[in-house]
Scaffold this motif. Structure first.
Motif, short mmCIF file in Angstrom:
data_model
loop_
_atom_site.label_atom_id
_atom_site.label_comp_id
_atom_site.label_asym_id
_atom_site.label_seq_id
_atom_site.Cartn_x
_atom_site.Cartn_y
_atom_site.Cartn_z
N GLU A 75 0.73 -1.29 -0.05
CA GLU A 75 0.07 -0.03 0.01
C GLU A 75 0.81 1.45 -0.12
O GLU A 75 0.65 2.23 -0.71
CB GLU A 75 -0.82 0.02 1.24
CG GLU A 75 -1.98 -1.21 1.19
CD GLU A 75 -2.98 -0.74 0.30
OE1 GLU A 75 -3.38 0.38 -0.08
OE2 GLU A 75 -3.76 -1.91 -0.23
N ALA A 76 1.89 1.07 0.79
CA ALA A 76 2.76 2.47 1.01
C ALA A 76 3.51 2.79 -0.37
O ALA A 76 3.63 3.85 -0.85
CB ALA A 76 3.74 2.38 2.15
N ALA A 77 3.94 1.61 -1.13
CA ALA A 77 4.76 1.64 -2.15
C ALA A 77 3.76 2.24 -3.23
O ALA A 77 4.27 3.17 -4.32
CB ALA A 77 5.23 0.50 -2.80
N TYR A 78 2.64 1.67 -3.51
CA TYR A 78 1.67 2.11 -4.35
C TYR A 78 1.29 3.61 -4.16
O TYR A 78 1.14 4.49 -5.33
CB TYR A 78 0.34 1.43 -4.29
CG TYR A 78 -0.57 1.64 -5.50
CD1 TYR A 78 -0.42 0.97 -6.77
CD2 TYR A 78 -1.90 2.39 -5.24
CE1 TYR A 78 -1.39 1.34 -7.88
CE2 TYR A 78 -2.80 2.70 -6.42
CZ TYR A 78 -2.54 2.11 -7.56
OH TYR A 78 -3.21 2.20 -8.57
N ASP A 84 6.76 6.78 -11.31
CA ASP A 84 7.00 5.42 -11.75
C ASP A 84 5.92 4.76 -11.91
O ASP A 84 6.22 3.51 -12.38
CB ASP A 84 8.24 5.21 -10.82
CG ASP A 84 9.33 5.71 -10.79
OD1 ASP A 84 9.77 6.32 -11.61
OD2 ASP A 84 10.36 5.53 -9.71
N LYS A 85 4.71 5.08 -11.40
CA LYS A 85 3.61 3.89 -11.37
C LYS A 85 3.46 3.47 -12.77
O LYS A 85 3.04 2.33 -13.22
CB LYS A 85 2.43 4.52 -10.86
CG LYS A 85 1.13 3.68 -10.43
CD LYS A 85 -0.01 4.24 -10.23
CE LYS A 85 0.60 4.87 -8.59
NZ LYS A 85 -0.68 5.55 -7.78
N ASP A 89 3.46 -0.27 -14.49
CA ASP A 89 2.08 -0.77 -14.97
C ASP A 89 2.64 -1.21 -16.76
O ASP A 89 2.09 -2.34 -17.02
CB ASP A 89 1.05 -0.07 -15.21
CG ASP A 89 0.64 0.44 -13.76
OD1 ASP A 89 0.78 -0.58 -12.91
OD2 ASP A 89 -0.18 1.40 -13.43
N LYS A 90 3.29 -0.44 -17.14
CA LYS A 90 3.78 -0.92 -18.60
C LYS A 90 4.61 -2.12 -18.66
O LYS A 90 4.52 -2.94 -19.31
CB LYS A 90 4.66 0.35 -19.26
CG LYS A 90 4.92 0.03 -20.70
CD LYS A 90 5.85 1.26 -21.19
CE LYS A 90 6.25 0.99 -22.50
NZ LYS A 90 7.14 2.09 -23.16
#
Length: 284
Positions: A75-78, A84-85, A89-90
């Motif tokens: 959760e913290a990372a997201y 960078d998200k 995802d790519k």
């Protein structure tokens, strides 16, 4: 708080690993982190069978705590990964597509590409690609035998192991069955000389030079006697024999066959898609 946590964990002991696809119900959930849930079945599947109830509870507490920390870290990372998200995802999507293609290709290869490669094709590849099979190791054929230092009849063995006659080999074989610690017969196949020497307590600084002037070796230590007879040799820089590189050739031809099939299959997909309109080129 610790006691309540342990009481909650007790319920997992009544569970067994079930169908992972079953719908999670509220009574099965032991802990939640936002919309993520950890159930009795999931924790029970990670507990080894046969351990005591007390050890099971300790193990379960450790597993659950790790799950909670991992979920919180996710959760913290997201929430904090920022720009960078999109890149992540790519990459995930690219990996998923790549994995799907790989699994599909493996399936069609298994179903459509024969694993049998005939001898004539192997020999042709060997003859056409001779430079691929230059030896980087010394090969020998012969016999190696290791016996206890107090084994009976060592005088006879010394005479037999230096002879390639059928009679001597029969005597060595009978002797080896009764007395040998190691009996390795390789008159009929090529082996790496250094791998054989790794079994003998004798240092050779230059294997090639040794083989040029020696066909036999007898060495002893406090407990064993080692006999090596070399009937034939191929030195570094020469061409490897066909039988020795045959597995390598089979792998190369099998890989080429797979690559050729996948290329042909891809071209066929392309032509059919263009023909039936699945692929449309946009021109102005």
């Amino acid at each position: 708080m610790k006691q309540s946590f342990s009481l909650i964990l007790c319920v997992f002991l009544l569970s067994t690993c079930g169908n992972s696809g079953a719908e999670k119900v509220s009574g099965d959930v032991l802990v939640k982190v936002n919309d993520k849930m950890f159930t009795r079945e999931e924790i029970a599947c990670r507990i080894p069978k046969g351990i005591s109830s007390a050890d099971s509870l300790i193990r379960a507490e450790t597993i659950m705590k790790k799950w909670v920390i991992d979920a919180l870290m996710d959760e913290a990372a997201y929430q904090n990964i920022g720009d960078d998200k999109a890149e992540i995802d790519k990459l995930v999507n690219e990996y998923r597509r790549s994995l799907m293609r790989y699994r599909y290709q493996e399936r069609i290869i298994r179903d459509k590409v024969s694993a049998v490669i005939n001898e004539s094709d192997q020999m042709k590849y060997y003859e056409d690609n001779g430079q691929q099979f230059i030896l980087s190791e010394n090969l020998i054929r012969g016999l190696f035998i290791k016996v206890p230092v107090d084994a009976p009849g060592l005088g006879n063995l010394r005479k037999w192991y230096m002879s390639d006659s059928e009679e001597s080999l029969e005597k060595i074989e009978k002797y080896g069955i009764q007395n040998a610690i190691i009996y390795d017969y390789f008159y009929d196949r090529w082996v790496n000389f250094d791998e054989v020497m790794a079994k003998i307590p004798y240092h050779i600084s230059n294997s090639t030079q040794f083989l040029k002037i020696n066909n036999h070796l007898e060495i002893s230590d406090d407990t064993h006697v080692y006999f090596l007879n070399i009937s034939d040799k191929l030195l570094i820089g020469g061409k490897a024999p066909f039988d020795y590189v045959k597995p390598q050739i089979q792998e190369a031809l099998a890989n080429k066959r797979k690559i050729d099939y996948l290329h042909t299959f891809g071209e066929s997909l392309y032509r059919d898609a263009v023909k039936n309109g699945t692929v449309k080129f946009i021109t102005e």
